[in-house]
Design an enzyme around this catalytic site. Structure first.
Site, PDB file in Angstrom:
ATOM      1  N   LYS A  96      40.397  46.118  20.364  1.00 52.48           N
ATOM      2  CA  LYS A  96      40.068  46.831  21.729  1.00 52.48           C
ATOM      3  C   LYS A  96      41.016  48.378  21.836  1.00 52.48           C
ATOM      4  CE  LYS A  96      38.853  42.846  24.003  1.00 52.48           C
ATOM      5  NZ  LYS A  96      38.489  42.387  23.081  1.00 52.48           N
ATOM      6  N   ASP A 130      35.533  46.686  19.946  1.00 55.09           N
ATOM      7  CA  ASP A 130      34.552  45.620  20.515  1.00 55.09           C
ATOM      8  C   ASP A 130      34.179  47.132  22.167  1.00 55.09           C
ATOM      9  OD1 ASP A 130      34.279  43.450  21.826  1.00 55.09           O
ATOM     10  OD2 ASP A 130      36.051  42.433  22.075  1.00 55.09           O
ATOM     11  N   GLN A 162      27.132  45.241  25.277  1.00 52.17           N
ATOM     12  CA  GLN A 162      26.451  43.656  26.278  1.00 52.17           C
ATOM     13  C   GLN A 162      24.955  43.171  26.600  1.00 52.17           C
ATOM     14  OE1 GLN A 162      29.501  45.411  27.890  1.00 52.17           O
ATOM     15  NE2 GLN A 162      31.320  43.390  27.075  1.00 52.17           N
ATOM     16  N   ARG A 183      26.796  44.987  17.057  1.00 57.64           N
ATOM     17  CA  ARG A 183      27.012  43.758  17.310  1.00 57.64           C
ATOM     18  C   ARG A 183      26.695  43.558  18.557  1.00 57.64           C
ATOM     19  NH1 ARG A 183      31.173  39.801  19.706  1.00 57.64           N
ATOM     20  NH2 ARG A 183      31.436  38.014  18.654  1.00 57.64           N
ATOM     21  N   LYS A 186      26.209  38.638  24.693  1.00 56.39           N
ATOM     22  CA  LYS A 186      25.993  38.717  26.433  1.00 56.39           C
ATOM     23  C   LYS A 186      26.711  39.497  27.188  1.00 56.39           C
ATOM     24  CE  LYS A 186      22.993  34.635  25.647  1.00 56.39           C
ATOM     25  NZ  LYS A 186      22.618  33.225  25.698  1.00 56.39           N
ATOM     26  N   ALA A 188      30.683  39.070  28.785  1.00 51.63           N
ATOM     27  CA  ALA A 188      31.882  38.063  29.733  1.00 51.63           C
ATOM     28  C   ALA A 188      32.769  38.717  30.703  1.00 51.63           C
ATOM     29  CB  ALA A 188      32.973  37.334  28.480  1.00 51.63           C
ATOM     30  N   THR A 225      26.182  35.039  19.102  1.00 49.63           N
ATOM     31  CA  THR A 225      25.411  33.881  19.787  1.00 49.63           C
ATOM     32  C   THR A 225      25.639  32.944  19.677  1.00 49.63           C
ATOM     33  OG1 THR A 225      23.770  33.026  22.046  1.00 49.63           O
ATOM     34  CG2 THR A 225      23.402  33.846  18.938  1.00 49.63           C
ATOM     35  N   HIS A 226      25.971  31.231  20.345  1.00 51.50           N
ATOM     36  CA  HIS A 226      25.858  29.742  20.386  1.00 51.50           C
ATOM     37  C   HIS A 226      24.267  29.164  21.047  1.00 51.50           C
ATOM     38  CE1 HIS A 226      30.039  31.032  20.195  1.00 51.50           C
ATOM     39  NE2 HIS A 226      30.431  31.170  19.081  1.00 51.50           N
TER      40      HIS A 226
END
Length: 306
Positions: A96, A130, A162, A183, A186, A188, A225-226
């Site tokens: 980051k 990130d 994102q 990457r 979604k 957060a 994603t999960h």
């Protein structure tokens, strides 16, 4: 409502201090965090590689307030790069910008990331910058695009986008045109409806649109994603389009659906596990709970069993 509460709690310095210094807090964090030392991280990374899963490693921390903290963060990442090479891990690093001094001095963050990039190039590695809250989006993209243009840097630095932000589709188009690996997640953080899709169905729909856009680019991207419905939709679409399983990878978090990660890997899909470590775990931990509030129950249940 629970998601908003958890995100708000993630920003509380007082609760963070109490949690990170308590035995109970450290116990709760173990669902998502590999441990507090480099040795803990390496053990977790080796285990995932043996299961056929690649890894991304992350030294937790963000929003450092002085130059000395930023340089200590940089030194830890250089240590990680050395250890990854030493152990011959199939791994890259995630970092980051605020952990490397962006809030202190933008030129400091630029220098620290540039030095880490040169280290990654030297060992044939890769660093992923990130994405943080929307206040940092443009500066993050500017830095990554500038460093990616450096001689020899192509293929060694990438970034995160994102899907909940309206701007992401256009950002993805620009980055792909410059050959920058992405990457896709979604998101957060708590964002205003003026700049982000307010509902889960809208975020999911945009995630799939952008994912297809990325996979058409011919670059190697990561889809974080999960969500099994989204994973299934991507699998069906790629098979229909004739896109090889090896042309991209699914990315998932340490401590979340390891069974699914290993199952996808056995089926020949690329899979990468994001493994964080460190003592500054609280903001990361709370955002993971906020992403999927059902995780609150699983964490409490595992703690009770322990």
């Amino acid at each position: 409502m629970l998601r908003s509460l958890l995100i708000a709690l993630s920003e509380s310095r007082r609760i963070r201090s109490i949690a990170e210094n308590s035995a109970l807090g450290q116990k709760l964090s173990r669902r998502f965090v590999a441990g507090t030392t480099v040795e803990d991280l390496i053990l977790a990374a080796v285990a995932m590689n043996r299961a056929g899963v690649r890894v991304t490693v992350d030294s937790l921390g963000e929003n450092v307030t002085n130059r000395e903290e930023a340089l200590r963060s940089e030194a830890r990442y250089h240590q990680l790069l050395d250890q990854m090479a030493r152990h011959k891990l199939d791994a890259n690093v995630s970092l980051k910008l605020t952990h490397l001094g962006l809030d202190v001095d933008e030129s400091l963050a630029h220098t620290t990331v540039e030095e880490l990039l040169q280290h990654a190039i030297a060992i044939g590695g890769f660093i992923r910058v990130d994405m943080e809250g929307s206040a940092y989006t443009q500066r993050t993209l500017n830095l990554v695009r500038e460093l990616h243009r450096r001689p020899g840097a192509a293929g060694h630095i990438g970034v995160v986008l994102q899907a909940y932000l309206y701007r992401t589709e256009e950002d993805a188009r620009l980055l792909c045109s410059e050959g920058i690996r992405i990457r896709l997640c979604k998101g957060a953080y708590q964002e205003a409806a003026a700049i982000a899709y307010p509902s889960k169905p809208e975020v999911d729909a945009n995630y799939l649109r952008v994912a297809q856009q990325l996979l058409r680019s011919g670059l190697f991207h990561g889809l974080a994603t999960h969500d099994e419905k989204i994973i299934g939709a991507i699998q069906a679409w790629t098979l229909q389009e004739g896109i090889p399983k090896t042309a991209f990878e699914f990315q998932m978090l340490h401590g979340v659906r390891r069974d699914l990660q290993e199952s996808l890997a056995k089926q020949g899909w690329g899979v990468r596990c994001y493994i964080p470590f460190g003592t500054e775990w609280y903001p990361y931990f709370m955002r993971r709970l906020a992403e999927r509030p059902a995780n609150v129950w699983f964490v409490l249940k595992s703690c009770w069993k322990g």
